[in-house]
Write an enzyme that holds these catalytic residues in place. Structure first.
Site, PDB file in Angstrom:
ATOM      1  N   HIS A 192       0.862  -1.187   0.000  1.00  0.00           N
ATOM      2  CA  HIS A 192       0.000   0.000   0.000  1.00  0.00           C
ATOM      3  C   HIS A 192       0.892   1.229   0.000  1.00  0.00           C
ATOM      4  O   HIS A 192       1.849   1.304   0.772  1.00  0.00           O
ATOM      5  CB  HIS A 192      -0.900   0.022   1.233  1.00  0.00           C
ATOM      6  CG  HIS A 192      -1.686   1.289   1.390  1.00  0.00           C
ATOM      7  ND1 HIS A 192      -2.433   1.837   0.375  1.00  0.00           N
ATOM      8  CD2 HIS A 192      -1.822   2.139   2.452  1.00  0.00           C
ATOM      9  CE1 HIS A 192      -3.014   2.949   0.805  1.00  0.00           C
ATOM     10  NE2 HIS A 192      -2.643   3.159   2.050  1.00  0.00           N
ATOM     11  N   HIS A 248       0.966   5.775  -1.115  1.00  0.00           N
ATOM     12  CA  HIS A 248       0.222   6.973  -1.512  1.00  0.00           C
ATOM     13  C   HIS A 248       0.956   7.633  -2.673  1.00  0.00           C
ATOM     14  O   HIS A 248       1.103   8.858  -2.718  1.00  0.00           O
ATOM     15  CB  HIS A 248       0.077   7.925  -0.324  1.00  0.00           C
ATOM     16  CG  HIS A 248      -0.866   7.421   0.725  1.00  0.00           C
ATOM     17  ND1 HIS A 248      -2.164   7.873   0.848  1.00  0.00           N
ATOM     18  CD2 HIS A 248      -0.709   6.475   1.688  1.00  0.00           C
ATOM     19  CE1 HIS A 248      -2.759   7.239   1.842  1.00  0.00           C
ATOM     20  NE2 HIS A 248      -1.890   6.384   2.364  1.00  0.00           N
ATOM     21  N   ASP A 293       1.289  -5.217 -19.952  1.00  0.00           N
ATOM     22  CA  ASP A 293       2.268  -6.235 -19.582  1.00  0.00           C
ATOM     23  C   ASP A 293       1.998  -6.820 -18.199  1.00  0.00           C
ATOM     24  O   ASP A 293       2.386  -7.955 -17.918  1.00  0.00           O
ATOM     25  CB  ASP A 293       3.681  -5.638 -19.572  1.00  0.00           C
ATOM     26  CG  ASP A 293       4.295  -5.544 -20.964  1.00  0.00           C
ATOM     27  OD1 ASP A 293       3.839  -6.269 -21.874  1.00  0.00           O
ATOM     28  OD2 ASP A 293       5.236  -4.745 -21.132  1.00  0.00           O
ATOM     29  N   TYR A 352       8.145 -14.271 -22.683  1.00  0.00           N
ATOM     30  CA  TYR A 352       9.020 -13.157 -22.328  1.00  0.00           C
ATOM     31  C   TYR A 352      10.075 -13.600 -21.313  1.00  0.00           C
ATOM     32  O   TYR A 352       9.771 -14.362 -20.392  1.00  0.00           O
ATOM     33  CB  TYR A 352       8.177 -12.019 -21.733  1.00  0.00           C
ATOM     34  CG  TYR A 352       8.970 -10.803 -21.326  1.00  0.00           C
ATOM     35  CD1 TYR A 352       9.209  -9.762 -22.211  1.00  0.00           C
ATOM     36  CD2 TYR A 352       9.486 -10.704 -20.034  1.00  0.00           C
ATOM     37  CE1 TYR A 352       9.939  -8.637 -21.831  1.00  0.00           C
ATOM     38  CE2 TYR A 352      10.223  -9.581 -19.649  1.00  0.00           C
ATOM     39  CZ  TYR A 352      10.438  -8.559 -20.544  1.00  0.00           C
ATOM     40  OH  TYR A 352      11.161  -7.469 -20.164  1.00  0.00           O
ATOM     41  N   HIS A 408      -8.515   7.759  -1.483  1.00  0.00           N
ATOM     42  CA  HIS A 408      -7.496   7.204  -0.589  1.00  0.00           C
ATOM     43  C   HIS A 408      -6.225   6.912  -1.384  1.00  0.00           C
ATOM     44  O   HIS A 408      -5.314   7.739  -1.390  1.00  0.00           O
ATOM     45  CB  HIS A 408      -8.043   5.954   0.105  1.00  0.00           C
ATOM     46  CG  HIS A 408      -7.122   5.371   1.118  1.00  0.00           C
ATOM     47  ND1 HIS A 408      -7.455   4.257   1.870  1.00  0.00           N
ATOM     48  CD2 HIS A 408      -5.876   5.713   1.514  1.00  0.00           C
ATOM     49  CE1 HIS A 408      -6.467   3.967   2.684  1.00  0.00           C
ATOM     50  NE2 HIS A 408      -5.486   4.834   2.481  1.00  0.00           N
TER      51      HIS A 408
END
Length: 242
Positions: free
Chosen positions: A94, A96, A119, A228, A170
């Site tokens: 998480h 910001h 991708d 790939y 958020h």
């Protein structure tokens, strides 16, 4: 307890400032040991330069601290809910990060408009609704997890194929099979958000990539026919036909 996982989670957390994904202490990474039913997460509000692997906190899937001298991240209930409802994921990030937060502030999905996006993410990155006042007062971080899971279920989105989300007003969460991969996906999310923002400013045309291009770029890196890199399922076969 879980010393190897603590080191992995510590290393992943230290990548956040190095990759420009966090300011101050605004972010966290966790990683789970599915066999033990325990996960490791960054302690709350500790400066990255002060962190040590031994500071990582061990939490069970009921959200209870099992080991650690510090309080776990304030986002621990969100991580707990996601681990319980997305059973294939092994790490959560998480942040910001500002470009992703811009889309969250606007309550907008991040549309798949480039192969950079395709991708990693097989489609638009959903923006889950903002929490209501009642949800925030009741259990803010837990309900953050709930709105994420509810949005994926409502839209029928596979969390393994689209390993990231925005929460309106958020910010972003991302995940992956390991803590390191969750951080990788967080960085791709931020780059994709910046590219998309600029693309949307430059034209009023519909700029989603076509499905055939999305399919090509996603599946060349994922699944049974991926080619790939060096160790994908069909990498050697693909090279032989060039």
């Amino acid at each position: 307890m879980l010393e190897k996982l603590k080191q992995e989670v510590y290393d992943a957390n230290m990548q956040l400032p190095e990759l420009g994904l966090v300011t101050f202490t605004w972010g966290n990474v966790s990683g789970i040991d599915r066999e033990k039913g325990l996960f490791v997460i960054k302690p709350s509000g500790v400066d990255y330069e002060d962190l040590k692997p031994s500071d990582m906190v061990v939490v069970d899937l009921n959200g209870e601290v099992v080991e650690g001298e510090m309080n776990p991240s304030s986002d621990t209930p969100t991580h707990t809910y996601l681990y319980n409802h997305f059973p294939t994921i092994g790490g959560i990030t998480h942040t910001h990060s500002p470009w992703a937060v811009s889309f969250a502030a606007a309550k907008m999905d991040i549309p798949a408009v480039s192969t950079t996006h395709a991708d990693t993410f097989f489609g638009d990155i959903p923006c889950a609704p903002a929490l209501t006042e009642a949800q925030i007062k009741e259990a803010y971080e837990l309900n953050t997890g709930k709105v994420i899971v509810d949005e994926f279920e409502k839209r029928g989105v596979d969390p393994d194929a689209v390993p990231a989300v925005l929460v309106s007003q958020h910010g972003p969460f991302s995940w992956g099979p390991t803590p390191a991969k969750a951080v990788y996906n967080a960085k791709v999310l931020e780059v994709a958000a910046e590219i998309t923002y600029h693309g949307l400013q430059m034209t009023r045309d519909e700029i989603h990539v076509p499905q055939y291009l999305l399919d090509k770029h996603y599946y060349r890196k994922h699944g049974a026919n991926a080619y790939y890199g060096q160790n994908s399922a069909k990498s050697k076969d693909h090279a032989a036909h060039i």
